[in-house]
Design an enzyme around this catalytic site. Structure first.
Site, PDB file in Angstrom:
ATOM      1  N   TRP A 102      35.157  36.577  39.244  1.00 42.85           N
ATOM      2  CA  TRP A 102      36.366  35.974  39.176  1.00 42.85           C
ATOM      3  C   TRP A 102      36.171  34.167  39.339  1.00 42.85           C
ATOM      4  O   TRP A 102      36.929  33.662  39.029  1.00 42.85           O
ATOM      5  CB  TRP A 102      37.138  36.448  40.450  1.00 42.85           C
ATOM      6  CG  TRP A 102      37.432  37.815  40.302  1.00 42.85           C
ATOM      7  CD1 TRP A 102      37.278  39.162  40.863  1.00 42.85           C
ATOM      8  CD2 TRP A 102      38.458  38.140  39.131  1.00 42.85           C
ATOM      9  NE1 TRP A 102      37.597  40.112  40.308  1.00 42.85           N
ATOM     10  CE2 TRP A 102      38.340  39.788  39.023  1.00 42.85           C
ATOM     11  CE3 TRP A 102      39.194  37.724  38.055  1.00 42.85           C
ATOM     12  CZ2 TRP A 102      39.462  40.498  38.078  1.00 42.85           C
ATOM     13  CZ3 TRP A 102      39.835  38.408  36.991  1.00 42.85           C
ATOM     14  CH2 TRP A 102      39.766  39.644  37.245  1.00 42.85           C
ATOM     15  N   ASP A 172      40.935  31.138  46.182  1.00 44.11           N
ATOM     16  CA  ASP A 172      41.551  32.513  45.343  1.00 44.11           C
ATOM     17  C   ASP A 172      41.331  33.662  46.513  1.00 44.11           C
ATOM     18  O   ASP A 172      40.463  34.241  46.493  1.00 44.11           O
ATOM     19  CB  ASP A 172      40.884  32.827  43.926  1.00 44.11           C
ATOM     20  CG  ASP A 172      41.286  34.133  43.516  1.00 44.11           C
ATOM     21  OD1 ASP A 172      42.358  34.877  44.311  1.00 44.11           O
ATOM     22  OD2 ASP A 172      40.712  34.596  42.341  1.00 44.11           O
ATOM     23  N   LYS A 196      46.650  44.041  45.790  1.00 43.68           N
ATOM     24  CA  LYS A 196      45.594  44.610  46.718  1.00 43.68           C
ATOM     25  C   LYS A 196      46.399  44.730  48.052  1.00 43.68           C
ATOM     26  O   LYS A 196      46.540  45.835  48.688  1.00 43.68           O
ATOM     27  CB  LYS A 196      44.364  43.688  46.699  1.00 43.68           C
ATOM     28  CG  LYS A 196      43.706  43.711  45.464  1.00 43.68           C
ATOM     29  CD  LYS A 196      43.008  42.487  45.017  1.00 43.68           C
ATOM     30  CE  LYS A 196      42.689  42.009  43.707  1.00 43.68           C
ATOM     31  NZ  LYS A 196      42.264  43.118  42.711  1.00 43.68           N
TER      32      LYS A 196
HETATM   33  N1  PMP Z   1      40.934  36.873  41.447  1.00 42.63           N
HETATM   34  C1  PMP Z   1      40.116  38.063  42.267  1.00 42.63           C
HETATM   35  C2  PMP Z   1      39.494  37.690  43.263  1.00 42.63           C
HETATM   36  C3  PMP Z   1      40.834  39.319  41.957  1.00 42.63           C
HETATM   37  O1  PMP Z   1      40.074  40.054  42.496  1.00 42.63           O
HETATM   38  C4  PMP Z   1      41.508  39.667  40.642  1.00 42.63           C
HETATM   39  C5  PMP Z   1      41.933  40.822  39.953  1.00 42.63           C
HETATM   40  N2  PMP Z   1      41.246  42.011  40.605  1.00 42.63           N
HETATM   41  C6  PMP Z   1      42.032  38.267  39.851  1.00 42.63           C
HETATM   42  C7  PMP Z   1      41.671  37.042  40.304  1.00 42.63           C
HETATM   43  C8  PMP Z   1      42.646  38.512  38.668  1.00 42.63           C
HETATM   44  O2  PMP Z   1      44.224  39.053  38.968  1.00 42.63           O
HETATM   45  P1  PMP Z   1      45.201  39.335  38.034  1.00 42.63           P
HETATM   46  O3  PMP Z   1      44.817  40.443  37.548  1.00 42.63           O
HETATM   47  O4  PMP Z   1      46.647  39.423  38.971  1.00 42.63           O
HETATM   48  O5  PMP Z   1      45.434  38.252  37.356  1.00 42.63           O
END
Ligand code: PMP
Length: 360
Positions: A102, A172, A196
């Site tokens: 991520w 994030d 989540k």
């Molecule tokens: N950052 C993190 C730490 C995540 O766990 C996720 C999704 N699992 C995201 C960003 C991306 O999120 P989204 O699918 O809502 O764009």
């Protein structure tokens, strides 16, 4: 029908009382004769829902009036671009810490908009650890320092908040928000995808220190401009009304359960139980340096990978769902956010013990 224990990393299990309330209010929200989904976002009813949700969120997360709270769309991934477009300003660079998939995605996307310095990376360890902050090559001139407190796929979690000095700290928090105590005053900006610990996917909650508003580049799309979102109460366009409402129900549930202090205790206990079992049972393994093991996402492997399919099939039969690890890392992953009761972790451990006895 009985509900299964859903260990999905996101969209993740929601608290059952929230789903029941949403069901009960589906056709007629509090005598209005309308579903929340059908309401005008500018009508009194929805404005009340939206404002209550923001108030509850501020209370739960400890967000002061120095910060704006935005309910935006496009998930956390859209923030990977929104952030540099808004915060780079006249600065040439931003600093990022690379701890896995991520943070890597955040770095790749931000690199389209400016010079991004990767100040530290734990790639060479296979992302099993967090790089020691004493070695980070940060710059006092950076627009901000970005990190990912919990790598949802790797199961790697910071056990400290980095000290960024006078440079705004950006996090994030998609997979940790509201899971424990948080000192918002240490941050310039926090963003979190909802699916989540907050509610349905698509929605992303942003906490931004007000002095960081108004710095967006001229070409920033209006819908991505934090100042525009703040000025319009996140209703420049039609917001994701139903997701916002459900997030509000989750906040009320959290408050009734004792808030983030109660969640912190429960989350610590659940994760300690699961890691304790994994460490004691030679059949399973978790690769992360113990200090940095995630409370939220627990990846684990079986002693014999050939048994993965059988393990997942047996888990499904017991109502233990979505334990398959992310396609990029394989193995298993149990995501145990706020809404996962301790009984779900106990059921998982019971199954893992039985499986190891039979196949180990
Ligand atoms: N950052 C993190 C730490 C995540 O766990 C996720 C999704 N699992 C995201 C960003 C991306 O999120 P989204 O699918 O809502 O764009």
């Amino acid at each position: 029908m009985s509900r299964a224990y859903n260990f999905c990393a996101g969209p993740a299990a929601l608290p059952e009382p929230v789903l029941r309330q949403a069901r009960d209010e589906m056709l007629d929200w509090r005598g209005t004769g309308m579903s929340v989904m059908e309401m005008s976002h500018r009508g009194d009813e929805f404005v009340e829902i939206a404002e209550t949700a923001e108030r509850d969120f501020r209370e739960l997360a400890g967000v002061s009036d120095d910060y704006a709270v935005l309910f935006m769309q496009g998930g956390a991934s859209s923030q990977f671009a929104t952030l540099p477009l808004n915060l780079l300003g006249k600065k040439a660079t931003a600093d990022y810490v690379d701890t896995g998939i991520w943070s890597g995605k955040a770095i790749d996307e931000a690199s389209r908009y400016g010079q991004i310095n990767v100040v530290a990376s734990s790639k060479s360890s296979g992302y099993r650890t967090v790089p020691d902050p004493s070695g980070w090559a940060t710059s006092a001139d950076a627009a901000y320092l970005h990190y990912t407190p919990n790598e949802t796929i790797g199961g790697l979690e910071f056990d400290f908040v980095p000290d960024s000095g006078s440079v705004p700290l950006v996090a994030d928090m998609s997979s940790t928000i509201l899971s424990r105590h948080l000192d918002v005053s240490k941050f310039g900006l926090i963003y979190a995808g909802a699916q989540k610990n907050i509610g349905p996917s698509g929605l992303v909650v942003v906490i931004i220190r007000k002095d960081l508003l108004g710095k967006a580049r001229a070409e920033t799309p209006t819908m991505m401009n934090y100042q525009v979102m703040a000025d319009n109460g996140s209703m420049y366009n039609t917001p994701a009304t139903y997701s916002w409402y459900l997030a509000g129900l989750v906040f009320q549930w959290l408050k009734a359960e004792g808030g983030v202090a109660a969640m912190e205790q429960a989350n610590r206990r659940k994760s300690e139980k699961l890691y304790g079992f994994i460490d004691d049972n030679g059949f399973y393994a978790n690769p992360i340096e113990p200090r940095f093991r995630s409370w939220m996402n627990v990846p684990f492997t079986l002693a014999d990978e050939a048994l993965n399919g059988l393990f997942l099939k047996g888990a499904d039969e017991r109502g233990l769902l979505n334990l398959k690890g992310h396609r990029s890392v394989g193995g298993m992953r149990a995501s145990i956010y706020n809404a996962m009761p301790e009984a779900g972790v106990d059921a998982l451990i019971g199954y893992m013990a039985d499986f190891a006895k039979e196949h180990g």
